[in-house]
Structures are given as structure tokens and as C-alpha cells.
Design an enzyme around this catalytic site. Structure first.
Site, short mmCIF file in Angstrom:
data_model
loop_
_atom_site.label_atom_id
_atom_site.label_comp_id
_atom_site.label_asym_id
_atom_site.label_seq_id
_atom_site.Cartn_x
_atom_site.Cartn_y
_atom_site.Cartn_z
N HIS A 65 0.35 -8.03 -5.53
CA HIS A 65 1.36 -6.98 -5.65
C HIS A 65 1.99 -6.59 -4.31
CE1 HIS A 65 3.40 -3.33 -6.75
NE2 HIS A 65 2.57 -2.61 -6.03
N HIS A 89 1.58 -0.57 1.45
CA HIS A 89 2.01 0.63 0.74
C HIS A 89 0.96 1.22 -0.19
CE1 HIS A 89 3.04 -2.02 -2.70
NE2 HIS A 89 2.90 -0.92 -3.42
N GLU A 93 -3.43 4.89 -0.96
CA GLU A 93 -3.59 5.33 -2.34
C GLU A 93 -4.85 4.73 -2.98
OE1 GLU A 93 -1.39 7.26 -4.03
OE2 GLU A 93 -1.93 6.95 -6.13
N ASP A 94 -5.09 3.46 -2.71
CA ASP A 94 -6.10 2.74 -3.50
C ASP A 94 -7.34 2.27 -2.75
OD1 ASP A 94 -4.55 2.99 -5.73
OD2 ASP A 94 -3.50 1.11 -5.43
MN MN Z 1 2.44 -0.48 -5.46
#
Ligand code: MN
Length: 735
Positions: A65, A89, A93-94
Site C-alpha cells: 500500500h 504515511h 497510524e499503524d
Molecule cells: Mn494509507
């Protein structure tokens, strides 16, 4: 979205992702040969390390991704920072990585872009009506300091849309809807026609599969049936242009499914009524040749009236430029032709990204150019008929005049800049505003005068029965909040005045031996009408505000019970009193206009001092200094106190008596008077005398001067105190 797509599996990038990375590098080198690949490699290794083992719902390694996102950005010819951001990016977040980690390894530009994309990802777009969608879009742009954040976010969304098929139906639909409502319009506003088109068609495909299939099918059929026709048209145009000496490239194009769908909806026609599914696009080298090409076309085929549009002379708000015309082609078929330059074409396809990628070097230059670009948009907007959405949106960025916050449920509330939680509360609901006792912003308690920031999640704490405080008026920014607060305060003060008025009337009746019970209600109504009031309640209120005396009212309503008006004793002459009319102008009474006001003689308050009003019986409102001993000694009913303020623009001056204790020496008086003239103070009277109660070396100077306010008085006094030989300066209030 990506957060919940993760599961754990074997670590390390596999051969496929490694190959995809090499392809990315090749794409970067092709688009921008001079760019340094070092930082991109580093970002790749970092992302590979932290996303290692994570899988997408499709079962592919998660790394696919960010790689794909970076690849989309490379194809848009975006700069190295954007590519790094694309690769990184989702790490904040992850994975366990923080923005601080990104800053340490990749510097502030990349870190702030990654941070920006992460913040956007956290926004939960609840299915929204149009008005809300508009707010979301505005907020998204307002939250973005760097346009690259939006471009990376759009690339991210584009890849997610391309791979949407792997998700379950419910999530597919939600994401597709969000794409159509939020992201495609943003791409459109930024002039990124290509991204917008793809996002729309992908979303359309998931949201209305039947309509999509229908339209796509028809378009495909038409293309197949008309391939030869289209090619014949293309060649004719090409050779005509060549003969006229207009260098051009001619492309045959098929309309996109979603734009056809919108046309059907807008024009309320069915699919078989759409003639121009096919079109030609002429791309030439100069504006002059655009118009030249238009002439050639119109010479060859008859133009359809009303379909010629000159977006070169009048560009669209998003900077789109082209000439559009529709003609009746061979066999009577309708045909759309667009004509533009290479530059216009690039801007139509890539929008703001086109402006971005040709800038090299220092960041400052890029920012200047971006701002210049946005400014240009804003200027254009001013000439536009529809002072629409897009410009005011980007304006937010340039001239930060609005702030966008969320309710805990995700509703966006747009407020003027520097708005407070109280404004927010009133924007949610009047009742929420009225009963607001506190606020949490992003789960932390904040003061009610806190200045809201973009993206704040605001939770208003309420308490039934609570009422707004007057202090709120000093910091609320919306007129809605202001009006609602004033309304309640006025209502409260009126209620209090009614109560006071009623009691006043009762007391006065007792004192005069009038039996109030014998006075009919319609007698009071009649008196009220005599005063020009419509209700007895208003009469009580006026009594409470001191507009007239209870005695007068009693006399009018029960003349047979009261013999005659007692003689009014005039007030003794008071040198400091200004006329009541003047005091009305310098003092405002909260919640009441049109009421008599006078400054109390006992403390002679001047502008700038803390003051309090006292509702007198029949003489209006006496205004005292808050420090006045009469007020402090509770000589008065606390019930009859009323809030008053100095009128903001009053320019009157106030006479004040001052006594200066000095050494008795020559020249001192002259020094005092020169200070008065330096300060441009009007002197009403001045008298110097030797203080007989003290030793012979001391003197007293008494004066009455006009001052504008407390500040001027203090300045004057401290200037006098600085004179050597001055022992004390005293203001005399009790005259
Ligand atoms: Mn993404």
C-alpha cells in the site's frame, strides 16, 4: 481505515515488494532525473521495518500500500518529500513509530507532512448531509498547512479505492461514499481532474453498481460501434489543422461513466438521449492557436448554438482552461471538442500538483509560489458570479478566519476564528449554551474562554438550571451566542425589576395607608396605559427601574385614597453633579435602556472605576463606586443592586476634588500647575493654604479638576507625587 485492516504474518519485504520498490525508484528517476534517491531508500527501509509482517485484508503484505501510494505520487511528478511521506504515511497510524521518530530520522518537512496525513486519517467522516460535507471539506483544507499533505492523502485514497473490492460491503459503501462526498470534490477544487475522475468512477461503481454497469456498457458499445467514425473525425481534424499551420495533437476520448451519470440526472434524460459520449480533444502550443483551431473546426462543421464555451478567457474557479464546442459532425452526429494548450492540459489533469512539481530547490520558493497560486485563485473569485465554495475554502488557509471543530459524535461545527467553547455550545443548541458550565477539548478540561483550534473535539459540560454569565460577553465571538446571552440576562434583570417594583408599590401603599387589595387590576392597567405601557407587569418593571415613583402610580390608580402630592424638596446645590442627562450617556445599565441614571454624590465615581447601580425609589438608578462605604455597609437592599457599566464611547469629563499635602516652599505651586497643563487638565478651582493643624513648614493645595477617567486621574496624581516636596495626594470624595 488501514488500522483495522492489519493482521500479523511473516516478517520482511518479499521479492514482489522489493521489485515494486525498484519500479518506484525507476518512476521517480524518470519523472525527476535530478532527485536524490537516498532519502527515498531510507524511508522505504524504515517503512519496511515497521510495517513488516502486517497484511492487508486482501492477504498481500501491507507494504504494497505505501509503495503504491508513493508510486502514484511519483507518477504525478511530486517531490522527494512527498514520496517519502507516501512511503511513511501510515507508520504513525499503524505502527509503534511516533511523529518525533519521523522527525529524528527524516527532518521536519517529512515529519509535518506525515503528521498532517495521520491527522486527516483520524477524522471520522460521519455520513453527512451536503452542508456537513462542505464543512468537512473546508476543515480538511483548513487543517492542512502544506498542500502536499492533501496530495498524499488523495493518492492514499486513490489506492484504497482501487483495492476496495477486498473489503466487506458495508465498509466498501462507507468509503466509496466518503470518497464521492469529500475527496473527489477536493481533488476537483485543487484542479486535479485525473484523480477526481478516477475517484468518482471507482466510487460510482461501488455505490450504484447497476447504473454504473449500464452506463459503462453503453459507452463500451458506442466506442466499439464508432471506433472507425471517431478515427475518421480525428484524422480530418488533424489534416485540417495541419493545412492551416496549427501544430496540434488530436486525441479521441470517451466520457467517464460518472460524468455521464450526472448529465443524465441533471438533464433528466435517458442514456439513449446522450449523443456525445465520444469527444475529441485538441492540444496545441499557444492560446492563439487554440482560437485558430476553433476557427478551423467551425469552418468544417456547424457548431451547435449555446455550446461554445470560452474557459480560456474566463477560467473556472479551479484554474481549468479550455475552449469547448459541440458540432454536428458527419452523419449528423453531435460531437464535443475541447481545445487547449499543453500547459492548460497539464493543469486540467493535475491541478495543484502541476504547479508543485516544477519547483525545485528551497522550500521558501515553493511556499511563495503556492501562496501566489492560491492568492490568484482568491483574486479570481472576486470577479466570479458565484462567489463559491472553492475560493472561500482556500481563503481559510490564507486568511485564517474560521475554525472547524467537532462534537464528540463527529459533527463539524464551523466558527469564526478565536471562538470559545461557549460559542461552540450555542452553535450546537441554545439549551446547551445556556446550561453550559464547562468544556473538555480533546478530553481535557479547558477554561470557557479557551480559543478553539482546528480539529478540536469539544465536549460541552452542562448543568440543568445553570444560567449564562455576563462575563461570557467579553469573549464570545458569534453573534448567536452574544444575543442569546444578552437575552437571558435582560430577561433576568427585568424579572428582578418586576419583583422590586411590586414590593415598592406594596410598601408605599402601606406607608400611605392605601389598601392595595382594593385597587382593581383594570385600574392598574389603565395607569400602565397612561404611561404608554401595555401590561401591568411593565408598570412594575418601570417602578423597579425607578422610572417613576410608586406614589405617582398609587395616586393615579386610587386618587380618592391619596389626598395630594407632597412637596418635593429640591436637592441641595452640588458642585460636582453633572446633569442626569449626561450621566445617562456615560453609564449603561445592563438590560435596560431608557432609565434615569445619576452618579452618587457620596463617592462621585469617575469613568474607569468599578461601579454598581442601586435602584432608588422614583429617582432612577444611583451609581456608586464599588468601594463606596455606603454600598459596602449594606445600607441598601442587596436586592436593589443592579449591574451598570461605563459606556464605552463616552467622552465626558468628571470633576474631581484633589488635596495635595506639600512642604511649604516657593515654586511648588508652579510645579503643580505646570503638571496640570502638561496633562491638559482643565482646572475648575485651585486654592493653596498653609495647613494650620500641622507645623509651619507644610501646606495644602486644594483643587477641582476635570478628568476623563480613572486612568487620567491616576496619572495626574502620580506625576504630582513625583514632585519633590509633595508628601501626599488625596482625592476627596465625600463632599
Ligand atoms: Mn494509507
Amino acid at each position: 481505515m488501514p488500522g483495522s485492516e492489519l493482521t500479523l504474518a511473516s516478517p520482511g519485504p518479499d521479492a514482489a515488494t522489493a521489485a515494486a520498490f525498484e519500479a518506484l525508484l525507476a518512476a521517480v528517476t524518470e519523472a525527476r532525473p535530478k532527485d536524490d534517491l537516498g532519502p527515498i531508500r531510507k524511508a522505504w527501509e524504515f517503512a519496511a521495518q515497521y510495517h513488516s509482517g502486517q497484511l492487508r485484508v486482501s492477504g498481500e503484505p501491507y507494504l504494497i500500500h505505501p509503495l503504491a501510494v508513493a508510486r502514484i505520487l511519483a507518477e504525478m511528478k511530486m517531490d522527494v518529500v512527498s514520496i517519502e511521506t507516501g512511503l511513511l504515511h501510515d507508520v504513525v497510524e499503524d505502527t509503534s513509530v511516533t511523529v518525533a521518530d519521523v522527525l529524528k530520522h527524516f527532518g521536519d518537512e517529512v515529519a509535518s507532512c506525515v503528521d498532517g496525513v495521520t491527522k486527516l486519517s483520524k477524522i471520522n467522516f460521519f455520513s453527512a448531509e451536503d452542508r456537513q460535507a462542505e464543512s468537512y471539506r473546508k476543515m480538511l483544507l483548513a487543517m492542512t498547512k502544506d498542500v502536499r499533505v492533501i496530495i498524499v492523502k488523495l493518492a492514499d485514497r486513490l489506492h484504497n479505492m482501487r483495492t476496495l473490492g477486498c473489503l466487506n460491503e458495508e465498509r466498501r459503501e462507507r468509503i466509496a461514499k466518503e470518497t464521492l462526498e469529500i475527496y473527489a470534490p477536493i481533488a476537483h477544487r485543487l484542479g486535479m481532474g485525473k484523480v477526481r475522475g478516477e475517484l468518482e468512477d471507482l466510487a460510482f461503481q461501488y455505490l450504484d453498481p447497476d447504473a454504473w454497469a449500464d452506463i459503462s456498457h453503453t459507452i463500451d458499445n458506442q466506442r466499439a460501434a464508432n471506433e472507425e467514425y471517431l478515427e475518421r473525425m480525428r484524422r480530418t481534424v488533424e489534416s485540417e489543422l495541419r493545412r492551416e499551420g496549427v501544430p496540434a495533437r488530436v486525441e479521441a476520448r470517451v466520457k467517464r461513466a460518472y460524468s455521464v451519470y450526472q448529465k443524465l440526472k441533471k438533464q433528466k434524460i435517458s442514456l439513449d438521449q446522450v449523443y456525445d459520449l465520444m469527444a475529441l480533444r485538441i492540444i496545441t502550443d499557444s492560446v492563439k492557436n487554440c482560437y485558430g483551431a476553433l476557427g478551423v473546426i467551425h469552418n468544417e462543421w456547424r457548431p451547435i448554438p449555446g455550446r461554445i464555451k470560452d474557459f480560456i478567457a474566463i477560467p473556472r474557479p479551479n484554474l481549468y482552461q479550455s475552449l469547448h464546442t459541440s458540432v454536428v459532425g458527419p452523419e449528423g452526429k453531435h460531437f464535443e471538442i475541447q481545445i487547449r494548450t499543453e500547459e492548460m492540459h497539464r493543469i486540467a489533469e493535475e491541478g495543484i500538483a502541476a504547479h508543485w512539481k516544477y519547483k525545485e530547490g528551497r522550500r521558501g520558493v515553493q511556499d511563495d509560489q503556492r501562496v501566489a497560486w492560491l492568492r490568484q485563485l482568491v483574486e479570481w473569485q472576486q470577479e466570479m458570479r458565484d462567489p463559491g465554495e472553492f475560493m472561500s475554502t482556500l481563503k481559510v488557509d490564507l486568511y485564517p478566519e474560521e475554525v472547524y471543530c467537532f462534537t464528540p459524535k463527529g459533527r463539524v461545527i464551523a466558527l469564526p476564528a478565536q471562538a470559545s467553547p461557549v460559542d461552540f455550545a450555542y452553535a450546537v443548541h441554545t439549551q446547551v449554551g445556556t446550561t453550559c458550565v464547562g468544556a473538555k477539548v480533546n478530553s481535557r478540561i479547558v477554561p470557557l474562554r479557551y480559543e478553539l483550534q482546528n480539529g478540536d473535539v469539544v465536549d460541552i459540560l452542562t448543568q440543568t438550571g445553570h444560567e449564562p454569565s455576563k462575563d461570557w460577553l467579553s469573549f464570545v465571538k458569534t453573534s448567536r451566542a452574544k444575543n442569546k446571552i444578552k437575552h437571558i440576562i435582560n430577561a433576568n434583570e427585568r424579572e428582578r425589576a418586576i419583583e422590586i417594583g411590586q414590593k415598592y408599590l406594596e410598601k408605599e401603599a402601606r406607608r400611605l395607608g392605601v389598601q392595595l387589595a382594593r385597587i382593581q387590576k383594570n385600574d392598574l392597567e389603565r395607569v400602565a396605559a397612561e404611561y404608554g405601557l401595555s401590561k401591568v407587569e411593565d408598570l412594575y418593571a418601570s417602578l423597579g427601574y425607578g422610572k417613576f415613583s410608586a406614589r405617582q402610580v398609587l395616586q393615579k390608580s386610587a386618587p380618592e385614597q391619596i389626598a395630594e402630592e407632597p412637596v418635593v424638596v429640591p436637592a441641595p446645590y452640588d458642585p460636582t453633579a453633572v446633569s442626569r442627562k449626561d450621566d445617562d450617556a456615560v453609564i449603561t445599565v445592563h438590560g435596560v435602556d431608557d432609565v434615569m441614571v445619576y452618579r452618587a454624590k457620596c463617592c462621585n465615581p469617575i469613568k474607569g472605576e468599578a461601579i454598581v447601580g442601586y435602584v432608588t425609589r422614583g429617582k432612577g438608578i444611583a451609581v456608586h463606586s464599588k468601594t463606596c462605604s455606603n454600598v459596602q455597609n449594606l445600607m441598601y437592599d442587596s436586592e436593589r443592586k443592579i449591574e451598570v457599566d461605563w459606556a464605552r464611547h463616552a467622552s465626558d469629563s468628571f470633576p474631581v476634588r484633589i488635596v495635595v499635602h506639600t512642604d511649604d516652599r516657593p515654586g511648588l505651586l508652579h510645579q503643580l500647575t505646570s503638571i496640570l497643563s502638561d496633562e491638559k487638565t482643565n482646572v475648575r478651582s485651585l486654592e493653596a493654604k498653609t495647613d494650620i493643624s500641622q507645623t509651619s513648614d507644610s501646606a495644602l493645595v486644594e483643587m477641582t479638576v476635570d478628568v476623563r477617567d480613572k486612568k487620567q486621574l491616576e496619572k495626574l496624581c502620580s506625576a504630582m507625587r513625583r514632585i519633590s516636596g509633595v508628601r501626599d495626594v488625596e482625592r476627596i470624595v465625600n463632599l
